[in-house]
Design a protein around this motif. Structure first.
Motif, PDB file in Angstrom:
ATOM      1  N   ASP A  55       0.829  -1.212   0.000  1.00 25.90           N
ATOM      2  CA  ASP A  55       0.000   0.000   0.000  1.00 25.90           C
ATOM      3  C   ASP A  55       0.860   1.257   0.000  1.00 25.90           C
ATOM      4  OD1 ASP A  55      -2.235  -1.578   0.021  1.00 25.90           O
ATOM      5  OD2 ASP A  55      -2.807  -1.148   2.085  1.00 25.90           O
ATOM      6  N   ASP A  56       1.921   1.268   0.819  1.00 27.65           N
ATOM      7  CA  ASP A  56       2.782   2.447   0.887  1.00 27.65           C
ATOM      8  C   ASP A  56       3.521   2.675  -0.425  1.00 27.65           C
ATOM      9  OD1 ASP A  56       1.977   2.864   3.465  1.00 27.65           O
ATOM     10  OD2 ASP A  56       3.818   2.115   4.407  1.00 27.65           O
ATOM     11  N   ARG A  57       3.997   1.614  -1.023  1.00 28.60           N
ATOM     12  CA  ARG A  57       4.732   1.766  -2.281  1.00 28.60           C
ATOM     13  C   ARG A  57       3.801   2.199  -3.416  1.00 28.60           C
ATOM     14  NH1 ARG A  57       9.196  -3.258  -2.043  1.00 28.60           N
ATOM     15  NH2 ARG A  57      10.253  -2.452  -0.159  1.00 28.60           N
ATOM     16  N   LEU A  58       2.616   1.639  -3.468  1.00 30.07           N
ATOM     17  CA  LEU A  58       1.674   2.047  -4.503  1.00 30.07           C
ATOM     18  C   LEU A  58       1.242   3.491  -4.330  1.00 30.07           C
ATOM     19  CD1 LEU A  58       1.671  -0.962  -5.172  1.00 30.07           C
ATOM     20  CD2 LEU A  58      -0.807  -0.865  -5.410  1.00 30.07           C
ATOM     21  N   ALA A  59       0.934   3.880  -3.093  1.00 29.76           N
ATOM     22  CA  ALA A  59       0.503   5.254  -2.842  1.00 29.76           C
ATOM     23  C   ALA A  59       1.616   6.246  -3.160  1.00 29.76           C
ATOM     24  CB  ALA A  59       0.067   5.404  -1.387  1.00 29.76           C
ATOM     25  N   GLY A  60       2.846   5.901  -2.789  1.00 24.49           N
ATOM     26  CA  GLY A  60       3.960   6.786  -3.062  1.00 24.49           C
ATOM     27  C   GLY A  60       4.205   6.926  -4.553  1.00 24.49           C
ATOM     28  N   PHE A  61       4.196   5.809  -5.271  1.00 25.36           N
ATOM     29  CA  PHE A  61       4.436   5.878  -6.714  1.00 25.36           C
ATOM     30  C   PHE A  61       3.348   6.700  -7.402  1.00 25.36           C
ATOM     31  CE2 PHE A  61       4.039   4.476 -11.088  1.00 25.36           C
ATOM     32  CZ  PHE A  61       5.356   4.561 -11.516  1.00 25.36           C
ATOM     33  N   ARG A  62       2.112   6.466  -7.028  1.00 29.95           N
ATOM     34  CA  ARG A  62       1.011   7.220  -7.635  1.00 29.95           C
ATOM     35  C   ARG A  62       1.196   8.722  -7.403  1.00 29.95           C
ATOM     36  NH1 ARG A  62      -4.305   6.182  -9.125  1.00 29.95           N
ATOM     37  NH2 ARG A  62      -4.227   4.033  -8.300  1.00 29.95           N
ATOM     38  N   ALA A  63       1.534   9.083  -6.158  1.00 35.53           N
ATOM     39  CA  ALA A  63       1.687  10.502  -5.841  1.00 35.53           C
ATOM     40  C   ALA A  63       2.802  11.137  -6.664  1.00 35.53           C
ATOM     41  CB  ALA A  63       1.968  10.663  -4.349  1.00 35.53           C
ATOM     42  N   GLY A  64       3.956  10.478  -6.746  1.00 39.06           N
ATOM     43  CA  GLY A  64       5.069  11.046  -7.486  1.00 39.06           C
ATOM     44  C   GLY A  64       4.831  11.082  -8.985  1.00 39.06           C
ATOM     45  N   PHE A  65       4.261  10.011  -9.528  1.00 36.38           N
ATOM     46  CA  PHE A  65       4.044   9.904 -10.973  1.00 36.38           C
ATOM     47  C   PHE A  65       2.985  10.901 -11.436  1.00 36.38           C
ATOM     48  CE2 PHE A  65       2.567   7.364 -14.788  1.00 36.38           C
ATOM     49  CZ  PHE A  65       3.771   7.442 -15.479  1.00 36.38           C
ATOM     50  N   GLU A  66       1.885  10.977 -10.697  1.00 40.35           N
ATOM     51  CA  GLU A  66       0.800  11.871 -11.104  1.00 40.35           C
ATOM     52  C   GLU A  66       1.182  13.335 -10.912  1.00 40.35           C
ATOM     53  OE1 GLU A  66      -2.667  10.525  -8.998  1.00 40.35           O
ATOM     54  OE2 GLU A  66      -3.034   8.886 -10.434  1.00 40.35           O
ATOM     55  N   ALA A  67       1.944  13.633  -9.858  1.00 40.64           N
ATOM     56  CA  ALA A  67       2.357  15.015  -9.631  1.00 40.64           C
ATOM     57  C   ALA A  67       3.257  15.524 -10.759  1.00 40.64           C
ATOM     58  CB  ALA A  67       3.084  15.132  -8.296  1.00 40.64           C
ATOM     59  N   ALA A  68       3.960  14.609 -11.425  1.00 45.01           N
ATOM     60  CA  ALA A  68       4.881  14.991 -12.496  1.00 45.01           C
ATOM     61  C   ALA A  68       4.266  14.816 -13.883  1.00 45.01           C
ATOM     62  CB  ALA A  68       6.164  14.186 -12.380  1.00 45.01           C
ATOM     63  N   GLY A  69       2.938  14.580 -13.924  1.00 46.27           N
ATOM     64  CA  GLY A  69       2.261  14.537 -15.225  1.00 46.27           C
ATOM     65  C   GLY A  69       1.857  13.175 -15.727  1.00 46.27           C
ATOM     66  N   GLY A  70       2.107  12.110 -14.961  1.00 51.51           N
ATOM     67  CA  GLY A  70       1.718  10.772 -15.388  1.00 51.51           C
ATOM     68  C   GLY A  70       0.348  10.387 -14.871  1.00 51.51           C
ATOM     69  N   ALA A  71      -0.151   9.228 -15.318  1.00 49.28           N
ATOM     70  CA  ALA A  71      -1.453   8.717 -14.872  1.00 49.28           C
ATOM     71  C   ALA A  71      -1.373   7.209 -14.717  1.00 49.28           C
ATOM     72  CB  ALA A  71      -2.546   9.084 -15.863  1.00 49.28           C
ATOM     73  N   ILE A  72      -2.063   6.666 -13.713  1.00 49.49           N
ATOM     74  CA  ILE A  72      -2.124   5.222 -13.500  1.00 49.49           C
ATOM     75  C   ILE A  72      -3.263   4.662 -14.337  1.00 49.49           C
ATOM     76  CG2 ILE A  72      -2.349   3.377 -11.806  1.00 49.49           C
ATOM     77  CD1 ILE A  72       0.153   5.136 -11.459  1.00 49.49           C
ATOM     78  N   ALA A  73      -2.924   3.789 -15.293  1.00 51.85           N
ATOM     79  CA  ALA A  73      -3.938   3.225 -16.188  1.00 51.85           C
ATOM     80  C   ALA A  73      -4.659   2.047 -15.563  1.00 51.85           C
ATOM     81  CB  ALA A  73      -3.287   2.797 -17.503  1.00 51.85           C
ATOM     82  N   ALA A  74      -3.964   1.248 -14.754  1.00 49.87           N
ATOM     83  CA  ALA A  74      -4.583   0.053 -14.159  1.00 49.87           C
ATOM     84  C   ALA A  74      -3.742  -0.412 -12.978  1.00 49.87           C
ATOM     85  CB  ALA A  74      -4.698  -1.066 -15.190  1.00 49.87           C
TER      86      ALA A  74
END
Length: 356
Positions: A221-240
């Protein structure tokens, strides 16, 4: 008529070890061989805190070596209140993540003349409670819970067994935040994954598939939440997001499911561990796709195999052996405070980036 034994023969008879051929020598045998009392032999060989004269110690140790005597751990635990053992509980001994932690624990134990015993919990709290109950009888000096826990409260049986272990003088060290009085080893999984997410977005990736464990497993949970926060803040999106567990096969199964749904070229796959990522890479190749320029893959931990696979895997480097060493120190140091555990982003060929 039987001839009476001479005094020399009687002396020889008295001093001969009483264990039979093939039987293990006893503490009584060692005491007789050394010419000391049973209590003195016990103090030397079972780790009593009471002082013994150096000449007696040398005689006892020499006799023990001559007879091939090995210490009875239960007797040692009785003499000292604890045995010279550190118990390490891991989820899966086949996972190199736990192997590296175990190496650090073993390094510390060797420095202190202690022995490490390892038990496998399979992240099953009922199994964990049974293991702790069994270990309590051996009175280990410390008990390290290295497996990631869930967000659910600790099972009552496990909590009870740990409390009893601590009451009898053992020290509990657990991984993760939110302890119940135990010493804690914390890896900043969220911050490490967040930094990785930002770095991947900087390389041009804009769409990511995430492979995680079941909801409620803290490390995942911590790794997924962290990756989502960093990726989306820099312009990315989680597709699945596809969920399984921490095993290599789970990575392959989750990646196969993602591929069946459709994964466009240029997609980034983030797996919660290198082991899961390596399974995903295998599934990508088996589907006829290419890892790297077609589908990029990154993981977390930097286990040794990460730099050996082709292409080499981008990951977050965690000093896992040092983590294990710190966990050991937490069991033996009265004034222990966790030292910082720096995490490092390691970019390799599995994420070559997308040209702008």
């Amino acid at each position: 008529m039987t001839k009476p034994a001479s005094s020399a023969e009687r002396s020889s008879t008295i001093r001969a070890p009483r264990h039979g051929r093939g039987a293990a020598p006893t503490l009584h045998d060692v005491a007789r061989e050394a010419g000391v009392s049973l209590a003195t032999a016990s103090r030397v060989l079972n780790g009593s805190e009471r002082k013994v004269a150096e000449s007696f110690r040398e005689r006892v140790e020499s006799a023990a070596a001559k007879l091939g005597y090995t210490t009875n751990v239960s007797a040692q635990a009785t003499a000292r209140g604890t045995s010279p053992v550190i118990a390490l509980l891991v989820a899966d001994i086949a996972d190199p993540y736990f192997g590296l932690i175990a190496s650090g624990v073993a390094r510390g134990a060797d420095e202190h003349g202690l022995v490490v015993t390892i038990a496998i919990t399979e992240r099953d709290q009922a199994r964990e409670a049974r293991i702790v109950r069994a270990l309590r009888g051996q009175r280990p000096r410390g008990l390290i819970l290295a497996a990631s826990r869930t967000q659910e409260p600790m099972e009552a049986d496990t909590a009870h067994e740990l409390a009893e272990f601590a009451r009898l003088g053992g020290r509990v060290v657990a991984f993760g935040p939110d302890g119940d009085g135990e010493r804690r080893i914390e890896i900043d999984n969220r911050a490490g994954a967040e930094a990785l997410g930002r770095r991947m977005a900087e390389l041009g990736y804009r769409s990511a598939v995430v492979l995680g464990a079941a909801e409620g497993v803290r490390t995942s949970d911590d790794r997924l939440a962290g990756f989502r926060a960093g990726f989306e803040a820099a312009g990315g999106a989680i597709a699945a997001v596809h969920r399984g567990d921490f095993r290599r096969d789970s990575g392959a199964v989750s990646m196969t499911a993602a591929l069946a749904e459709g994964v466009p070229a240029g997609t980034l796959v983030f797996a919660i561990s290198d082991v899961v990522a390596i399974g995903a890479m295998s599934a990508i190749r088996d589907s006829g796709r290419e890892v790297g320029a077609d589908i990029a893959v990154c993981g977390f931990d930097d286990v040794p195999a990460s730099s050996d696979v082709a292409p080499a895997l981008t990951t977050v480097r965690v000093p896992l052996s040092e983590v294990g060493y710190q966990a050991f120190r937490a069991t033996v140091d009265s004034d222990w405070v966790q030292a910082p555990l720096p995490l490092e982003i390691v970019v390799r060929a599995s994420t070559p980036g997308i040209a702008s």
